[in-house]
Design an enzyme around this catalytic site. Structure first.
Site, PDB file in Angstrom:
ATOM      1  N   ILE A  13       0.848  -1.202   0.000  1.00  0.00           N
ATOM      2  CA  ILE A  13       0.000   0.000   0.000  1.00  0.00           C
ATOM      3  C   ILE A  13       0.884   1.254   0.000  1.00  0.00           C
ATOM      4  O   ILE A  13       0.617   2.222  -0.716  1.00  0.00           O
ATOM      5  CB  ILE A  13      -0.986  -0.005   1.194  1.00  0.00           C
ATOM      6  CG1 ILE A  13      -1.902  -1.232   1.107  1.00  0.00           C
ATOM      7  CG2 ILE A  13      -1.832   1.283   1.209  1.00  0.00           C
ATOM      8  CD1 ILE A  13      -2.871  -1.414   2.274  1.00  0.00           C
ATOM      9  N   SER A 117      -7.269  -0.162  10.202  1.00  0.00           N
ATOM     10  CA  SER A 117      -7.895  -1.328   9.563  1.00  0.00           C
ATOM     11  C   SER A 117      -9.312  -1.547  10.060  1.00  0.00           C
ATOM     12  O   SER A 117      -9.642  -1.226  11.214  1.00  0.00           O
ATOM     13  CB  SER A 117      -7.055  -2.557   9.912  1.00  0.00           C
ATOM     14  OG  SER A 117      -7.735  -3.738   9.581  1.00  0.00           O
ATOM     15  N   TYR A 141      -3.815  -8.386  15.988  1.00  0.00           N
ATOM     16  CA  TYR A 141      -3.499  -7.385  14.965  1.00  0.00           C
ATOM     17  C   TYR A 141      -4.464  -6.189  15.065  1.00  0.00           C
ATOM     18  O   TYR A 141      -4.048  -5.040  15.125  1.00  0.00           O
ATOM     19  CB  TYR A 141      -3.581  -8.037  13.572  1.00  0.00           C
ATOM     20  CG  TYR A 141      -3.664  -7.059  12.452  1.00  0.00           C
ATOM     21  CD1 TYR A 141      -2.524  -6.395  12.013  1.00  0.00           C
ATOM     22  CD2 TYR A 141      -4.886  -6.765  11.840  1.00  0.00           C
ATOM     23  CE1 TYR A 141      -2.606  -5.469  10.978  1.00  0.00           C
ATOM     24  CE2 TYR A 141      -4.974  -5.846  10.819  1.00  0.00           C
ATOM     25  CZ  TYR A 141      -3.827  -5.198  10.393  1.00  0.00           C
ATOM     26  OH  TYR A 141      -3.921  -4.275   9.393  1.00  0.00           O
ATOM     27  N   LYS A 145      -3.915  -2.025  16.142  1.00  0.00           N
ATOM     28  CA  LYS A 145      -4.347  -0.865  15.349  1.00  0.00           C
ATOM     29  C   LYS A 145      -5.206   0.067  16.214  1.00  0.00           C
ATOM     30  O   LYS A 145      -5.055   1.283  16.191  1.00  0.00           O
ATOM     31  CB  LYS A 145      -5.141  -1.327  14.123  1.00  0.00           C
ATOM     32  CG  LYS A 145      -4.294  -2.040  13.078  1.00  0.00           C
ATOM     33  CD  LYS A 145      -3.358  -1.068  12.380  1.00  0.00           C
ATOM     34  CE  LYS A 145      -2.533  -1.723  11.297  1.00  0.00           C
ATOM     35  NZ  LYS A 145      -1.544  -0.830  10.704  1.00  0.00           N
ATOM     36  N   ASP A 285     -13.799 -15.561  10.804  1.00  0.00           N
ATOM     37  CA  ASP A 285     -14.289 -14.894   9.590  1.00  0.00           C
ATOM     38  C   ASP A 285     -15.742 -14.465   9.756  1.00  0.00           C
ATOM     39  O   ASP A 285     -16.618 -15.325   9.929  1.00  0.00           O
ATOM     40  CB  ASP A 285     -14.229 -15.865   8.397  1.00  0.00           C
ATOM     41  CG  ASP A 285     -12.995 -15.676   7.541  1.00  0.00           C
ATOM     42  OD1 ASP A 285     -12.315 -14.641   7.680  1.00  0.00           O
ATOM     43  OD2 ASP A 285     -12.718 -16.568   6.723  1.00  0.00           O
TER      44      ASP A 285
HETATM   45  C1  WQD Z   1     -11.111 -12.615   2.161  1.00  0.00           C
HETATM   46  C2  WQD Z   1     -12.174 -13.697   2.012  1.00  0.00           C
HETATM   47  C3  WQD Z   1     -11.824 -15.611   3.442  1.00  0.00           C
HETATM   48  C4  WQD Z   1      -8.100 -16.884   1.522  1.00  0.00           C
HETATM   49  C5  WQD Z   1      -7.972  -9.644   6.272  1.00  0.00           C
HETATM   50  C6  WQD Z   1      -7.843  -9.147   7.675  1.00  0.00           C
HETATM   51  C7  WQD Z   1      -8.243  -7.716   7.729  1.00  0.00           C
HETATM   52  C8  WQD Z   1      -7.462  -6.918   6.731  1.00  0.00           C
HETATM   53  C9  WQD Z   1      -7.569  -7.483   5.364  1.00  0.00           C
HETATM   54  C10 WQD Z   1      -5.297  -6.109   7.057  1.00  0.00           C
HETATM   55  C11 WQD Z   1     -12.599 -14.296   3.362  1.00  0.00           C
HETATM   56  C12 WQD Z   1     -11.699 -15.995   1.976  1.00  0.00           C
HETATM   57  C13 WQD Z   1      -9.254 -16.199   1.817  1.00  0.00           C
HETATM   58  C14 WQD Z   1      -8.217 -18.224   1.020  1.00  0.00           C
HETATM   59  C15 WQD Z   1     -10.611 -18.036   1.165  1.00  0.00           C
HETATM   60  N1  WQD Z   1      -6.111  -6.955   7.139  1.00  0.00           N
HETATM   61  N2  WQD Z   1     -10.486 -16.754   1.659  1.00  0.00           N
HETATM   62  N3  WQD Z   1      -9.473 -18.736   0.864  1.00  0.00           N
HETATM   63  O1  WQD Z   1      -9.858 -12.011   6.264  1.00  0.00           O
HETATM   64  O2  WQD Z   1     -11.405 -10.493   4.923  1.00  0.00           O
HETATM   65  O3  WQD Z   1      -9.334  -9.616   5.911  1.00  0.00           O
HETATM   66  O4  WQD Z   1      -7.227  -8.865   5.388  1.00  0.00           O
HETATM   67  O5  WQD Z   1      -4.472  -5.486   7.027  1.00  0.00           O
HETATM   68  O6  WQD Z   1      -8.011  -7.256   9.001  1.00  0.00           O
HETATM   69  O7  WQD Z   1      -8.660  -9.917   8.537  1.00  0.00           O
HETATM   70  O8  WQD Z   1      -9.136 -11.057   3.994  1.00  0.00           O
HETATM   71  O9  WQD Z   1      -8.118 -11.879   1.941  1.00  0.00           O
HETATM   72  O10 WQD Z   1      -7.857 -13.231   4.071  1.00  0.00           O
HETATM   73  O11 WQD Z   1     -10.062 -13.142   2.972  1.00  0.00           O
HETATM   74  O12 WQD Z   1     -11.714 -18.572   1.017  1.00  0.00           O
HETATM   75  O13 WQD Z   1      -7.218 -18.914   0.754  1.00  0.00           O
HETATM   76  O14 WQD Z   1     -11.615 -14.777   1.267  1.00  0.00           O
HETATM   77  O15 WQD Z   1     -12.498 -16.594   4.166  1.00  0.00           O
HETATM   78  O16 WQD Z   1     -13.955 -14.559   3.283  1.00  0.00           O
HETATM   79  P1  WQD Z   1     -10.030 -10.888   5.335  1.00  0.00           P
HETATM   80  P2  WQD Z   1      -8.687 -12.344   3.225  1.00  0.00           P
END
Ligand code: WQD
Length: 323
Positions: A13, A117, A141, A145, A285
């Site tokens: 970012i 975040s 985490y 923040k 999640d």
């Molecule tokens: C997105 C969706 C997973 C991987 C996280 C942090 C948040 C922020 C951003 C920051 C979810 C699904 C994911 C995979 C999957 N962090 N998924 N298979 O969890 O929404 O947010 O990142 O700095 O604080 O919690 O992001 O990209 O991990 O997941 O099915 O292999 O994709 O379950 O629904 P998330 P993500």
């Protein structure tokens, strides 16, 4: 023209923020230890200092180079790791961040934009999530923040400076002009994992749960393009320099996209079917997380330019193929 110190400016970012700062005609000084940031993300027009935010003397030296404002994005961000090794997150995301504001105070730098975040909210109690939503992080985490946001609030009163804490939802995409090419190592997030599955770096994509109460059973998230995030940082900096008061602001798109929809968009852009496996839900999640960006619009005049998931995915895929 103002001079902005960007801590974490070689990161995913951060490099997009540096590009936006330069594009707006300002000067940027990147301060990064290259622990996850990458040299390839540096812009020749920006000064670069290789330094750690835990090195207070180096930070103070950097801060004394006539800096007008700071953007702080030098944090650790792997949610799972933060639950296993909280000390790493306490030191980097809290102590390191305190070093930044202490160095600012010592050097008379009065404005900071902080990379926060959506993780500060925890499980959503209502949707879309606005800034008045209760703050109950469910991972360490998110706690770090929130903890630093609270320090910012205190310091703004005690040290007389102003801040904007920008709470990102799911950051995705890459610079559409191809100026940023650093791929994240060991990606933890959905879209980079999809790309790895598409290019054969992974055998398959594991989808965490398809029995959620959502339109197709998979989780809904608010995917916001990194160039839109970067634009918001410049707007926030300019507002602060104009004397605006401190604010906490969500950056999302008020649009929910399911995991299946992201996969479909990726398959269309990439032109091939992915090997998808449906597995157990991932603990922690939420079924659905979508932001209200009304405040960003009101305070900053910000709106996302990218509203279509296919366009967003295409920017990542194009970067992947730049070589
Ligand atoms: C997105 C969706 C997973 C991987 C996280 C942090 C948040 C922020 C951003 C920051 C979810 C699904 C994911 C995979 C999957 N962090 N998924 N298979 O969890 O929404 O947010 O990142 O700095 O604080 O919690 O992001 O990209 O991990 O997941 O099915 O292999 O994709 O379950 O629904 P998330 P993500």
């Amino acid at each position: 023209m103002v001079k902005i110190l960007v801590a974490g400016g070689a990161g995913y970012i951060g490099s997009h923020v540096v590009k936006a700062i330069l594009k707006a005609g300002h000067q940027a000084v990147v301060y990064d230890d290259l622990s996850s940031g990458q040299r390839i993300n540096l812009f020749p027009q920006a000064e670069f200092i290789q330094g750690d935010i835990l090195d207070y003397a180096a930070l103070k030296e950097a801060m004394s180079r006539n800096i007008d404002a700071v953007v702080h994005l030098a944090g650790k961000k792997a949610v799972g790791e933060s639950m296993l090794v909280p000390e790493k997150y306490a030191v980097n995301n809290i102590t390191g961040a305190l070093n930044i504001i202490n160095a600012m105070a010592e050097c008379g730098v009065k404005h900071i934009v902080f990379s926060s975040s959506a993780a500060v909210y925890g499980m959503p109690e209502y949707l879309p999530v606005d800034e008045k939503h209760p703050l109950n992080p469910i991972n360490y985490y998110g706690f770090t923040k929130l903890e630093f946001e609270r320090n910012l609030e205190w310091y703004s009163r005690l040290k007389d400076f102003s801040y904007m804490a920008l709470r990102y939802f799911n950051a995705v995409g890459y610079d559409a002009e191809g100026d940023i090419r650093g791929k994240e190592l060991n990606p933890q997030n959905l879209l980079p994992i999809i790309i790895e599955a598409a290019t054969g770096k992974r055998e398959c994509l594991n989808v965490f749960g398809n029995d959620y109460e959502t339109r197709d059973g998979t989780c809904v998230r608010d995917y916001v393009h990194v160039t839109d995030l970067a634009k918001a940082h410049v707007m926030a900096l300019e507002k602060l320099m104009d004397g605006a008061k401190s604010e906490v602001i969500n950056l999302g798109t008020n649009t929910g996209t399911t995991v299946k929809e992201v996969i479909q968009a990726a398959e269309k852009v990439i032109g091939k079917k992915l090997n998808v496996k449906y597995v157990e839900r991932r603990p922690g999640d939420p079924a659905e997380l979508v932001a209200s960006y009304d405040k960003a619009k009101k305070v900053l005049g910000w709106e996302p330019d990218y509203k279509n998931i296919e366009d967003i995915v295409r920017t990542t895929w194009n970067m992947e193929n730049l070589g």
